[in-house]
Scaffold this motif. Structure first.
Motif, PDB file in Angstrom:
ATOM      1  N   LEU A   9       0.826  -1.207   0.000  1.00  0.00           N
ATOM      2  CA  LEU A   9       0.000   0.000   0.000  1.00  0.00           C
ATOM      3  C   LEU A   9       0.859   1.255   0.000  1.00  0.00           C
ATOM      4  O   LEU A   9       1.737   1.423   0.838  1.00  0.00           O
ATOM      5  N   ASN A  10       0.606   2.120  -0.980  1.00  0.00           N
ATOM      6  CA  ASN A  10       1.197   3.452  -1.001  1.00  0.00           C
ATOM      7  C   ASN A  10       0.268   4.344  -1.816  1.00  0.00           C
ATOM      8  O   ASN A  10      -0.703   3.875  -2.422  1.00  0.00           O
ATOM      9  N   LYS A  11       0.557   5.606  -1.853  1.00  0.00           N
ATOM     10  CA  LYS A  11      -0.346   6.556  -2.482  1.00  0.00           C
ATOM     11  C   LYS A  11      -0.521   6.278  -3.982  1.00  0.00           C
ATOM     12  O   LYS A  11      -1.646   6.306  -4.506  1.00  0.00           O
ATOM     13  N   ASP A  12       0.597   5.995  -4.672  1.00  0.00           N
ATOM     14  CA  ASP A  12       0.503   5.745  -6.115  1.00  0.00           C
ATOM     15  C   ASP A  12      -0.355   4.518  -6.424  1.00  0.00           C
ATOM     16  O   ASP A  12      -1.174   4.529  -7.355  1.00  0.00           O
ATOM     17  N   PHE A  13      -0.151   3.454  -5.627  1.00  0.00           N
ATOM     18  CA  PHE A  13      -0.919   2.232  -5.852  1.00  0.00           C
ATOM     19  C   PHE A  13      -2.414   2.493  -5.667  1.00  0.00           C
ATOM     20  O   PHE A  13      -3.245   2.105  -6.491  1.00  0.00           O
ATOM     21  N   VAL A  14      -2.756   3.170  -4.569  1.00  0.00           N
ATOM     22  CA  VAL A  14      -4.166   3.421  -4.280  1.00  0.00           C
ATOM     23  C   VAL A  14      -4.786   4.331  -5.339  1.00  0.00           C
ATOM     24  O   VAL A  14      -5.919   4.118  -5.787  1.00  0.00           O
ATOM     25  N   LEU A  15      -4.032   5.359  -5.767  1.00  0.00           N
ATOM     26  CA  LEU A  15      -4.530   6.251  -6.816  1.00  0.00           C
ATOM     27  C   LEU A  15      -4.790   5.507  -8.127  1.00  0.00           C
ATOM     28  O   LEU A  15      -5.808   5.735  -8.803  1.00  0.00           O
ATOM     29  N   ASN A  16      -3.886   4.611  -8.483  1.00  0.00           N
ATOM     30  CA  ASN A  16      -4.068   3.829  -9.725  1.00  0.00           C
ATOM     31  C   ASN A  16      -5.300   2.942  -9.644  1.00  0.00           C
ATOM     32  O   ASN A  16      -6.087   2.849 -10.601  1.00  0.00           O
ATOM     33  N   TYR A  30     -11.149   2.023 -10.825  1.00  0.00           N
ATOM     34  CA  TYR A  30     -12.507   1.849 -10.296  1.00  0.00           C
ATOM     35  C   TYR A  30     -13.455   2.915 -10.854  1.00  0.00           C
ATOM     36  O   TYR A  30     -14.583   2.618 -11.257  1.00  0.00           O
ATOM     37  N   LEU A  31     -12.961   4.158 -10.874  1.00  0.00           N
ATOM     38  CA  LEU A  31     -13.816   5.260 -11.340  1.00  0.00           C
ATOM     39  C   LEU A  31     -13.960   5.275 -12.863  1.00  0.00           C
ATOM     40  O   LEU A  31     -15.014   5.652 -13.401  1.00  0.00           O
ATOM     41  N   ASN A  32     -12.903   4.854 -13.553  1.00  0.00           N
ATOM     42  CA  ASN A  32     -12.923   4.869 -15.025  1.00  0.00           C
ATOM     43  C   ASN A  32     -12.442   3.522 -15.570  1.00  0.00           C
ATOM     44  O   ASN A  32     -11.320   3.420 -16.085  1.00  0.00           O
ATOM     45  N   PRO A  33     -13.249   2.490 -15.410  1.00  0.00           N
ATOM     46  CA  PRO A  33     -12.835   1.161 -15.884  1.00  0.00           C
ATOM     47  C   PRO A  33     -12.609   1.182 -17.393  1.00  0.00           C
ATOM     48  O   PRO A  33     -13.310   1.897 -18.123  1.00  0.00           O
ATOM     49  N   PRO A  34     -11.603   0.417 -17.868  1.00  0.00           N
ATOM     50  CA  PRO A  34     -11.343   0.377 -19.312  1.00  0.00           C
ATOM     51  C   PRO A  34     -12.543  -0.198 -20.055  1.00  0.00           C
ATOM     52  O   PRO A  34     -13.160  -1.173 -19.610  1.00  0.00           O
TER      53      PRO A  34
END
Length: 450
Positions: free
Chosen positions: A88-95, A100-104
């Protein structure tokens, strides 16, 4: 257990709109701060809670915002609880939040275009036809592929043959291409590198030969059958040959064959000084005695002989009209079989066969050596003109089949009886090409009028 605390950014717009920030606490040593990307009026937020207005429209808008925020928080809590803390870190959670918000968007796979040649290949695969016809269909397919490349090379770079769009004009244009293809070889070498005229040559690909009416008629007959099948399969309603006015009938000259005396002259000639040529001579004589096509001859093994007769299923008609042809072996034929029985170089075959091309070369050679050089009248297959040619220049494996049929017909004059030995069906139009009503038969007919 992970927890999320809501705060507001210290920065706001002049109208008081401010972004909601999130503080995710996983443990004392793991705290992650994120911007939510969601904005709220500062006066509608107090100590992490939304203050609902009385106006229904504004209230609904704020409820929708709260639902989005709660969904986001639930996702983040679940993510932090399901993920090892060291990861867990900020970059991982942001990705992960971005996914989640913009699924491919999964693009619906586009089915590849079914081309004319895909359908043609499907026809070859599904249609119950002989190997002989399959070979000729592939010749037609390669010719159509070269025609397509030829049209592209002449300005129409996107041209494709299409099942529904091939018209009688295209048929006529394709015919012109076939008749002149031998002239295009030097001008369009890349076409013949991509799609050779002959796939059997081990050396440099030969240029295409001039094509006459019979070749064109044969290829167009195969193409008509392909289009009939396509219509039967409801793949198209198109019939490009419906208004075609070109040549539709094959024309053959008077069939020629060697007499029994000429056959025996070849059979009895001493070729012992050239054992390999002698073997091909013997094979030819055997073929004259059983009347099969060369493709059937070269497939024969000792197991093909059953109770004193050769049995085989003609490959040319195997797919459409399977039948077993049985030809009793006479004394000469049996002697030839015995001559080669048990040899080590047979590789399971009846005789020491070579390729059909080399076999035809050998036939011309021993015809010349044996002195069978009688002049015969033939039709030039390309020009259709009559020509006088010596037998030794035009002899081939098919001459053995004509010799069998022609000499038998002179003896019994019953096409159905002879056809039962040659593999022709009763009433076959093709059978007429193999026999000649010679002078003796004509005299017998005229004498009936006495």
């Amino acid at each position: 257990m992970a927890t999320v605390k809501r705060t507001l950014s210290t920065k706001s717009t002049p109208t008081g709109i401010v972004e909601i920030h999130l503080r995710i606490s996983v443990s004392r040593g793991c705290i992650i701060r994120l911007k939510s990307g969601l904005y709220i009026d500062r006066k509608r937020f107090n100590d992490g809670k939304f203050i609902m207005p009385r106006d229904p429209a504004e209230k609904k808008q704020l409820r929708d915002l709260e639902d989005k925020l709660e969904d986001m928080e639930k996702f983040l809590i679940r993510l932090c609880e399901d993920t090892p803390q060291e990861k867990l870190n900020k970059d991982f959670v942001l990705n992960q939040l971005e996914l989640y918000l913009n699924p491919p968007v999964e693009e619906t796979p586009v089915a590849p275009e079914v081309t004319f040649f895909d359908i043609f290949e499907d026809y070859i695969t599904k249609k119950n036809i002989s190997e002989w016809r399959i070979r000729h269909l592939r010749v037609l397919k390669r010719a159509l592929m070269r025609y397509e490349l030829y049209i592209r090379a002449n300005g129409n770079k996107r041209y494709k043959i299409k099942l529904d769009e091939f018209t009688v004009d295209d048929v006529n244009d394709f015919e012109k291409f076939l008749r002149n293809e031998h002239k295009f070889y030097k001008k369009y070498p890349k076409i013949y590198e991509a799609v050779p005229a002959d796939t059997h040559s081990q050396r440099k690909k030969p240029k295409p030969h001039p094509k006459g009416d019979n070749t064109i008629v044969g290829l167009f007959g195969l193409m008509r059958a392909f289009y009939r099948w396509c219509r039967d399969q409801e793949l198209t309603t198109n019939d490009p040959f419906a208004k075609y006015n070109g040549t539709t009938t094959e024309v053959y000259g008077t069939p020629y064959y060697i007499s029994l005396e000429e056959r025996d002259q070849i059979a009895d000639y001493d070729l012992s000084a050239n054992p390999s040529l002698e073997a091909q001579r013997d094979i030819f004589i055997f073929q004259c005695l059983i009347g099969c096509r060369v493709s059937d001859l070269m497939a024969m093994t000792p197991e093909s002989i059953i109770n004193g007769a050769i049995e085989y299923m003609p490959q040319k008609t195997k797919g459409e009209r399977p039948q077993v042809v049985r030809v009793p072996l006479n004394a000469r034929a049996k002697a030839l079989v015995e001559k080669y029985a048990g040899r080590d170089d047979l590789k399971g075959k009846l005789f020491p066969f070579i390729s059909s091309q080399k076999y035809n070369v050998a036939i011309k050679k021993f015809f010349t050596i044996c002195g069978v050089t009688r002049m015969v009248t033939v039709l030039n297959p390309t020009t259709g003109a009559e020509e006088k040619r010596p037998l030794n220049e035009i002899a081939s494996s098919h001459l053995a089949r004509r010799t069998f049929i022609g000499n038998l017909y002179k003896k019994v004059k019953d096409p159905n009886l002879v056809g039962s030995l040659s593999g022709h069906k009763e009433g076959s139009k093709a059978f007429a090409r193999y026999r000649d009503i010679d002078e003796d038969m004509k005299k017998e007919l005229v004498n009936l009028l006495d």
